[in-house]
Motif scaffolding. Structure first.
Motif, PDB file in Angstrom:
ATOM      1  N   PHE A  37       0.816  -1.211   0.000  1.00  0.00           N
ATOM      2  CA  PHE A  37       0.000   0.000   0.000  1.00  0.00           C
ATOM      3  C   PHE A  37       0.856   1.270   0.000  1.00  0.00           C
ATOM      4  N   GLY A  38       2.042   1.196   0.614  1.00  0.00           N
ATOM      5  CA  GLY A  38       2.955   2.334   0.536  1.00  0.00           C
ATOM      6  C   GLY A  38       3.420   2.569  -0.888  1.00  0.00           C
ATOM      7  N   GLY A  39       3.708   1.479  -1.604  1.00  0.00           N
ATOM      8  CA  GLY A  39       4.098   1.605  -3.011  1.00  0.00           C
ATOM      9  C   GLY A  39       2.983   2.186  -3.862  1.00  0.00           C
ATOM     10  N   LEU A  40       1.755   1.714  -3.651  1.00  0.00           N
ATOM     11  CA  LEU A  40       0.617   2.270  -4.389  1.00  0.00           C
ATOM     12  C   LEU A  40       0.426   3.746  -4.070  1.00  0.00           C
ATOM     13  N   GLY A  41       0.540   4.097  -2.799  1.00  0.00           N
ATOM     14  CA  GLY A  41       0.404   5.496  -2.409  1.00  0.00           C
ATOM     15  C   GLY A  41       1.457   6.374  -3.051  1.00  0.00           C
ATOM     16  N   LEU A  42       2.680   5.865  -3.152  1.00  0.00           N
ATOM     17  CA  LEU A  42       3.748   6.651  -3.777  1.00  0.00           C
ATOM     18  C   LEU A  42       3.564   6.747  -5.282  1.00  0.00           C
ATOM     19  N   ILE A  43       3.073   5.689  -5.902  1.00  0.00           N
ATOM     20  CA  ILE A  43       2.841   5.731  -7.346  1.00  0.00           C
ATOM     21  C   ILE A  43       1.804   6.792  -7.693  1.00  0.00           C
ATOM     22  N   PHE A  44       0.719   6.820  -6.941  1.00  0.00           N
ATOM     23  CA  PHE A  44      -0.370   7.745  -7.253  1.00  0.00           C
ATOM     24  C   PHE A  44      -0.247   9.080  -6.526  1.00  0.00           C
ATOM     25  N   GLY A  45       0.709   9.215  -5.636  1.00  0.00           N
ATOM     26  CA  GLY A  45       0.852  10.461  -4.905  1.00  0.00           C
ATOM     27  C   GLY A  45      -0.290  10.691  -3.942  1.00  0.00           C
ATOM     28  N   LEU A  46      -0.777   9.624  -3.332  1.00  0.00           N
ATOM     29  CA  LEU A  46      -1.898   9.716  -2.396  1.00  0.00           C
ATOM     30  C   LEU A  46      -1.383   9.432  -0.991  1.00  0.00           C
ATOM     31  N   PHE A  47      -1.607  10.352  -0.074  1.00  0.00           N
ATOM     32  CA  PHE A  47      -1.085  10.254   1.294  1.00  0.00           C
ATOM     33  C   PHE A  47       0.416   9.984   1.258  1.00  0.00           C
ATOM     34  N   THR A  48       1.116  10.775   0.493  1.00  0.00           N
ATOM     35  CA  THR A  48       2.527  10.530   0.195  1.00  0.00           C
ATOM     36  C   THR A  48       3.394  10.473   1.442  1.00  0.00           C
ATOM     37  N   ARG A  49       3.191  11.399   2.352  1.00  0.00           N
ATOM     38  CA  ARG A  49       4.032  11.410   3.548  1.00  0.00           C
ATOM     39  C   ARG A  49       3.818  10.166   4.402  1.00  0.00           C
ATOM     40  N   MET A  99       8.807  12.379   2.759  1.00  0.00           N
ATOM     41  CA  MET A  99       8.119  12.705   4.004  1.00  0.00           C
ATOM     42  C   MET A  99       8.274  14.180   4.348  1.00  0.00           C
ATOM     43  N   ILE A 100       9.401  14.754   4.021  1.00  0.00           N
ATOM     44  CA  ILE A 100       9.620  16.182   4.295  1.00  0.00           C
ATOM     45  C   ILE A 100       8.946  17.048   3.239  1.00  0.00           C
ATOM     46  N   ARG A 101       9.172  16.745   1.998  1.00  0.00           N
ATOM     47  CA  ARG A 101       8.723  17.598   0.892  1.00  0.00           C
ATOM     48  C   ARG A 101       7.289  17.326   0.471  1.00  0.00           C
ATOM     49  N   GLY A 102       6.847  16.078   0.532  1.00  0.00           N
ATOM     50  CA  GLY A 102       5.504  15.726   0.093  1.00  0.00           C
ATOM     51  C   GLY A 102       5.479  15.433  -1.394  1.00  0.00           C
ATOM     52  N   ALA A 103       4.290  15.261  -1.896  1.00  0.00           N
ATOM     53  CA  ALA A 103       4.099  14.902  -3.301  1.00  0.00           C
ATOM     54  C   ALA A 103       4.284  16.117  -4.204  1.00  0.00           C
TER      55      ALA A 103
END
Length: 129
Positions: A37-49, A99-103
């Motif tokens: 789910f972390g990978g999916l979140g990073l791919i789509f830029g959803l709840f990135t931090r 985590m610092i910068r965000g999506a």
């Protein structure tokens, strides 16, 4: 988690974590969920931090439990018994950055944020006099 691309799937991975590595089932499940789910979140830029935090924790644990004893470098030549942790440090650095910068601008986080924060619809055109 899904067993694609030669993976063992959820059941096989849980069996490896709990049986071979002796990780408690709850932590094994959290590791699998964080990676997937972390990978999916990073791919789509959803709840990135939040999504970057799961893989960050997994990489720290992977270095501490498995890869730290093999040194820094990966096993490019096949001469050592395991893989080093250079790649894990790269993922840790990328996770900390996210985590610092965000999506970025092309993320669901930006799309779902309020118009005041993202600049969408707040630009005004100068009126002709």
């Amino acid at each position: 988690m899904l067993g694609w691309f030669g993976g063992y799937g959820f059941t096989g991975t849980m069996g490896f974590f709990t049986g071979v590595m002796h990780i408690p089932a709850v932590f094994a499940f959290l590791a699998i969920a964080a990676e997937f789910f972390g990978g999916l979140g990073l791919i789509f830029g959803l709840f990135t931090r939040v999504a970057a935090f799961g893989p960050l924790c997994n990489m720290i644990v992977a270095i501490a439990m498995v890869h730290g004893r093999f040194g820094f470098w990966m096993n490019w030549t096949g001469t050592q018994k395991g893989e080093g942790f250079e790649y894990h440090l790269l993922l840790i650095a990328a996770s900390v950055f996210l985590m610092i910068r965000g999506a970025g601008a092309a993320s669901l986080d930006r799309l779902l944020s309020s118009p005041v924060n993202n600049g969408i619809g707040t630009q005004t055109r100068p009126q002709a006099a």
